[in-house]
Each structure stands twice: as structure tokens, then as C-alpha cells.
Design a protein around this motif. Sequence first.
Motif, PDB file in Angstrom:
ATOM      1  N   ASP A  56      -2.024  -1.557   8.965  1.00  0.00           N
ATOM      2  CA  ASP A  56      -2.133  -2.769   8.176  1.00  0.00           C
ATOM      3  C   ASP A  56      -2.360  -2.364   6.728  1.00  0.00           C
ATOM      4  OD1 ASP A  56      -2.572  -5.137   7.003  1.00  0.00           O
ATOM      5  OD2 ASP A  56      -4.102  -5.853   8.409  1.00  0.00           O
ATOM      6  N   ASN A  57      -1.311  -2.481   5.932  1.00  0.00           N
ATOM      7  CA  ASN A  57      -1.424  -2.032   4.543  1.00  0.00           C
ATOM      8  C   ASN A  57      -2.223  -2.994   3.679  1.00  0.00           C
ATOM      9  OD1 ASN A  57      -0.126   0.342   4.933  1.00  0.00           O
ATOM     10  ND2 ASN A  57       1.890  -0.410   4.314  1.00  0.00           N
ATOM     11  N   SER A  63      -8.723  -7.649   8.090  1.00  0.00           N
ATOM     12  CA  SER A  63      -7.525  -7.363   8.860  1.00  0.00           C
ATOM     13  C   SER A  63      -7.698  -8.000  10.215  1.00  0.00           C
ATOM     14  CB  SER A  63      -7.335  -5.856   9.030  1.00  0.00           C
ATOM     15  OG  SER A  63      -6.296  -5.618   9.952  1.00  0.00           O
ATOM     16  N   TYR A 118      -5.122  -3.980   4.542  1.00  0.00           N
ATOM     17  CA  TYR A 118      -6.520  -3.621   4.763  1.00  0.00           C
ATOM     18  C   TYR A 118      -6.816  -2.412   3.893  1.00  0.00           C
ATOM     19  CZ  TYR A 118     -10.784  -2.611   7.401  1.00  0.00           C
ATOM     20  OH  TYR A 118     -12.071  -2.389   7.780  1.00  0.00           O
ATOM     21  N   GLN A 138      -8.306   0.848   2.316  1.00  0.00           N
ATOM     22  CA  GLN A 138      -8.971   2.033   2.839  1.00  0.00           C
ATOM     23  C   GLN A 138     -10.087   2.471   1.899  1.00  0.00           C
ATOM     24  OE1 GLN A 138      -7.895   3.547   5.991  1.00  0.00           O
ATOM     25  NE2 GLN A 138      -7.105   1.476   5.975  1.00  0.00           N
TER      26      GLN A 138
END
Lengths: 537, 129, 167
Positions: free
Chosen positions: B44-45, B37, B47, B49
Motif C-alpha cells: 500500500d503506497n 491503510s 501508507y 513508511q
Amino acid sequence: MDVWSSLMDGFATALTPMNFLYAVIGVILGTAVGVLPGLGPAMTVALLLPVTYALEPTSAFIMFAGIYYGGMYGGSTTSILLNTPGESSSVVTAIEGNKMAKAGRAAQALATAAIGSFVAGTIGTTLLAVCAPIVVKFAVSLGSPSYFAIMMLALLAVTAVLGSSRLRGFASLGLGLAIGLVGLDSVTGQRRLTFGQPLLSDGLDIVVVAVAIFAVGEALWVAAHLRRTPLHIIPVGRPWMGKQDWKRSWKPWLRGTAFGFPFGALPAGGAEIPTFLSYVTEKRLSKHPEEFGKGAIEGVAGPEAANNAAAAGTLTPMLALGLPTNATAAVMLAAFTSYGIQPGPQLFTSEGPLVWALIASLFIGNLLLLIINLPLAPVWAKLLQLPRPYLYAGILFFATLGAYSVNLQAFDLVILLVLGALGFMMRRFGLPVLPLILGVILGPRLEGQLRKTLQLSAGDPAGLWSEPIAVVIYIIIGIILLWPLLFKLFRRNRAAAAPAGPQLKSGSSAPNEAGGSVSHASHRASGGDGGDGDGDG
Amino acid sequence: MTIVVGYVPTPEGEAALTQAIAEARKSNTKLLVINSSKGDALVDNRYAQEPEIQTVEDRLATEGIDHVIKQPVRGHDAAAEVLDAAEEHNAEMIVIGLRRRTPVGKLILGSVSQRILLEADCPVLAVKA
Amino acid sequence: MSSLTTGLKGRAELGVALLLGAAGALVLWDAIGLVTPYSKSDPVGPKTVPYIVGALLIICAVLLAINVLRGGKGEAEGGEDVELGHPADWKTVLPLAGAFVLNILLIDWAGWVISGTVLFWGSVLALGSRHYVRDGIISVALSLLTFYGFYLGLGIALPAGLLEGVL
């Protein structure tokens, strides 16, 4: 002056196509800035002030009202979906709201927040429409000594009660008062703090000060501490609620409203304390206490309602007495002054149509927010992907443009930068900005009332407490100022007896001014910290 | 030698990952998964999780592929991160996912894939989702 | 090491006390210079309030200095987009302030369209964007839009400067 017919006239004004358009623009802008990081309603109203000089004051205030309410709505979206409460008033919402979202109930959390805000906003605005004229009726009978006392109360309450350090609050207040001194003395025409600079003799434009402190200071501060790790937003569809959710939400909405409005209306009441009180109450009354901490819908419904009712409450002293008790109200008050409208109890008579149109537009804005926000929540969430460079460069760009367009002087931009640097420093060293802004706005009016009072009493200081209301207020001020001391004594005497229980009860019957502010200080000491701590986690 | 795959938690990213696993198995090489990212927005979708990365990790482990997952956040765009990783590890191939875009969308938004295709020193395998 | 850094940080906050004290002194000094013809209609006069404000500032300065020396610390303000874990990033703030100053210097001479473009483009750059061309286009578009928007929509004529006649 019948409230009902005045309000209907207000609706007629607020529903003209142009004014309705500004209401729509206001709520959309408001929601957007509530959602976007780093932007708040106070900053947005400040940034828009210069742009609205070309508008009718009525249209401008209808738009500001939309921004104010919209900002509250938008704030809850980020609290729930990201666990990043932008304003202190949505810290509590984030506790349960984010847990709900993580458990896959984001849609219900957003729905109860939005509908609860609507319910609270509508009831709160109704209370505003009913209470404000009563307060006005009472206020017009007051003379300068009482006004002086009330303004002192507002300034000192905000300074002493809000924020973590009283000393730093007073430092900020002092700076604000000093800034307010700059310019010609209104009585003798002498130049104060102008240093021979003719451009300073008109005083510092409040728009420039507000934009500098809120926008430039904030943008620089955030730029220095940009968050580097990206967060992940919890994906959400259209908010909705099931039957069970409605059943569990409606009582917290009403109780939250009951907490929010009176606290909002008090000087230094704010939205932070009622949201926390509402949370604690719901936790205690809930039939599902085990869900608290894991995503209980009551923990979102109550505080969100309290938050919005407080927003409506804040407008009561603002419109009825000319007393701002939070940042957005302070900037709106500054806007009145820039339009040449004198805020205070005369406002309802001298600018009746404007005030009622503003109140009517609050009802309209509330409904618009519900209509806009329920289906559009996913779209608002997308706004969060805006790259920061554009966001903060945009804030600086529009701050500059706004401050420059007031007088078309590059000199104002120098002031903007200097005060922006001051705002940066204040954020760095924990000086609250609200006392400064209130000092700038209320300082000159406070001085005016002081001089009027002593003029009436021919220089005898006893004139200051020549009215009974003034005496009562000085006693309240005394209690607020001495509160930490009294609180310590109280603690020592009662040692470990009865913890928080009875104190919280006293807060719920807050409408009377004296009892309200005092009990409130104790909640701040015992409760506020807990709320903050939870929210940051 | 390694295969570098640019991963994002979207259908294109998954398609690229699937293809990359197949390639890595075929040539029996190490797989380097890059999910970066720029870190310049609050959200930031693209990136991934914790849970998403765990899923990828589990999948690679069960498939028995020698792998490394990296998630750099250094203010560089995704293309730069993938190209850097490819150069550093002397990659034999880069695998990326593509999505359909209109010519106008391409003009406005620029393209990570395009930059990788143009600037990479090794073969690039582009997969459509 | 840690005692050194806390010492330095403490000293930084003493700067705030110094600033407050200086502001207070300035307000008092300015008030002393005012002339007040005594008049019955204004027993308070223009001096009283500045004296009170100046005194308040100086008292705050002293108390703050004592508070800081005793180890008190102002709590830096958080926010949804703020990470307080790392120290202030002057490499971002100073260029940002630079773009701002450049705008002040340019605005009357070169006009808003040019100075605004410089301001936005410079700020975006300072904040870490590296899409030079795209940012440039956005900057010019924003400046032009606001210039015409203010002129046509609000009747405010921002300076045209060098582009006088072109716009």
C-alpha cells in the motif's frame, strides 16, 4: 533422430501463430502469478488444467512452459523490491537483491536477475535438449526392475531430503499413496477404498487433488494468517545495467547455471540448494566481498541464474523418464496423463513433435520474458496493490470452476473441500505437500512396475534387484535414508576438523548421480537453514 | 479543539499537510495527522513508511506545531479513519487533498474525499495539489 | 498459562497422528476385504501395496505421536502473504468454507451463474471487503463471463439451473 532437426521442427510448431499466442499468454500469466503473493506456478498450472482440455496438448504444454519459466522471473521481482521471497528458491535472491534496491540500485538488481535468468534459461534449455535424448537412449534399455527402483528413488529422495522433518515427509507421502490407491485396481478390476461409492471407482481425479492441495489449501491457509501490516514497495523505473554491472555479472551467471542445472535434474535436487551454493561461491570469489550483505550484484546474478537453470534441469527427468522432482513438474506430469499421454522414456518417440515443440517454446518463452520484463517491471510491481479479498476469492472461484468442469459433478467439489482442508492442516502442522502430490501421481505407476517386475520373476522378490542399475539405485536409496546416521558418525569422527570448505567443492562436480545426491544432503543439513534464516529477516 | 488532516505520501497529501500547518498556526490549535491503510493488499503506497513519517514529524517539530501522528491499520478505509478521528477529537476542521479525476474514474473507483465531504460534521477544507 | 497453551497445541498435533492412524487403519481394513484369486500372472495381487501403504501410515502415526509427546513440533508454512505471529483467524476461514459449501449445494440446482456469484461474493465478504455493491457487480460479471467463456470457448456447458432459458 537428430537433435538439431527435431528441434527445428519443434520451432516450426511452436512458432505457428496460435502456439506463439499461447506462449505469450503463458509467460504473462506466469510472471503475474510469480509476482502476486500466494500464487505459484504449480497452482496456476493446476488451475488451468481443466481449461486446457479443449486445447491441443501441444498448445497447452507451450503455455505451461511459459508459466513455469515466467513464475521464476516474477518471483525475483518481489524478492528484490519487497524482500518477500514467495518460493524457497528466491530466498537467496532477496538477501542481496533487497539490499541493492534499498540502496537505490533496484533497476540494476532487476536487470541482472532478468538477464541472468535469460542466460541461464537459454543454456539450461540447450542442455536439456542435448541431455534428454541421451538419458532416453539409456533409459529405454532399462526394464521394470530399474524403473521401479528409479521411481522409489525419486519418491524417497523428495520425501527424505526436502523439508525440515523426514517423519512428516513420510506421513505426507503415505497420505498421497493412499489417495492414489482409490479406484479400480488396474490388474484385477477390484474396487479399492471406494466404500461402495460408485463415483469413487474411477479414482480421484488428479486435477481435483492438485487444485485442492495447491489452490484451496493455500487460499484457506493464507486467509487464516493474513498479513495485516502493509509493506512498502521500493519504486523502480526501467531496469538497466551499467558497464561495471555487466562486468561483475556475467561470471556469476555462468557459474550459477553450472550449479543449477545438475541439481535441478537430480531427484530432490530442487532449486533451493544450488541458489545457496551459488551465493556462497560468489561471496568467496568476489573482488568486493565487503559489499556482500549490503547489496552485492554478484549475490543476485548468481542465485537467479542458478534458480532458472534448475528449472530447466527439472524438466530433464520429467521429459526423459517421466519423473517429476518439483511441484510444477509434478502437475505438468499429471497433465500428460490427463491427455492420455504416457510419460516415460517412450515419450520422445511416441510424442516427439510435442516434446520438441515444448523444448522450442522454452527458448521462445525465455526470450519473451526478457523482452516483456525489462520494460514492464514497474507495471508488474503495481499488481501487488491488488486487494487480497479479490485475489483469494478469485483463487477459490477458479479452483471450484476448474474442479467442477472436469466431470460436471458436485461430488468433485466435496472432494475438493475435503482435500483442501487436508492441505490446510498439512500447512498448519508442517507436513510438506510435495511428497503427497508425488505419491498420488507416482504411486499407481510404482505399483504397476512392481507387479510387472514380480510377474516377470514369477513372484520371486529377487527379481527386484535383477538389473545392475536397480542395485546401484537401491544403494543410493540406502545412503539417502541412512544419511542422518552416517552424517552423525562422520561428524563425531572428524570432530571440529575442516568446516564447510571441502564439502562445498564436492557439490560443484555434481553431474554424477550418486555423488550428487549424497553431497547434496550434507549441504541441506549445513547450509539450507542458514539461507532460510537470513531471508526471513 | 483540533484540526484533522488526512495525509498520504503524494503531492495531494503534501499539499493538504502544508495547508493544515498554516491553518493550525492561524488558529493556534493542535494538529492530528492521520495516515491509514486498510491493510488488505500486500503493498500500500499510500501508507507512509518510517522515513516518510519521520520527515513529517521533523517538519511539524521545526514549525513548532503541537501535533499527533496516527497510523491506524484496522481494515477500515481512509475516509472512515479520518471521520472517526474527527469525531473523537471533536475536530474544528478536516483538511484533505484532492486530485483530478475524470467522471468515469470517479464512477468506478469511488472516492475517499467525497465520503469525507458528505459525512463530516465539521467544515472540510479540500486542497488541490 | 504458557504450559496450558503448549499442552493444547501439542494435543492439536496429536490429531494429525490420529488422522494418519485412522487413514492407515482404513487402508488396511479395505485391503483385507479384497478377494485375491491367486494367479501366476499377478503374484503381487491388489492387496500388497495397500498393506504397505497402510503400514507406512500407521508407523508414521505412531512415530509422530511419540515425536509430538516428546515436544517435537511441525513448522507451520510461511509465505509472502502470511504472518504467523497471530493465531489462525477462524472468523475468516469458516465463512469462507461456508461460501464454498453453499456453492456445492447450489451448483446443480441453481446453476453456476448463481452459485458462482454466491461463492465469489461470499468469499470476498469473508475476506473483509466491504464494498457490497461493487463486489456484487464483479461477482455477477465473473460468473457470467466464465459461463459463456466455457460454453463458447471450450464447449463445456456449465449448469444453467434456475436461469435455464434465460441464458
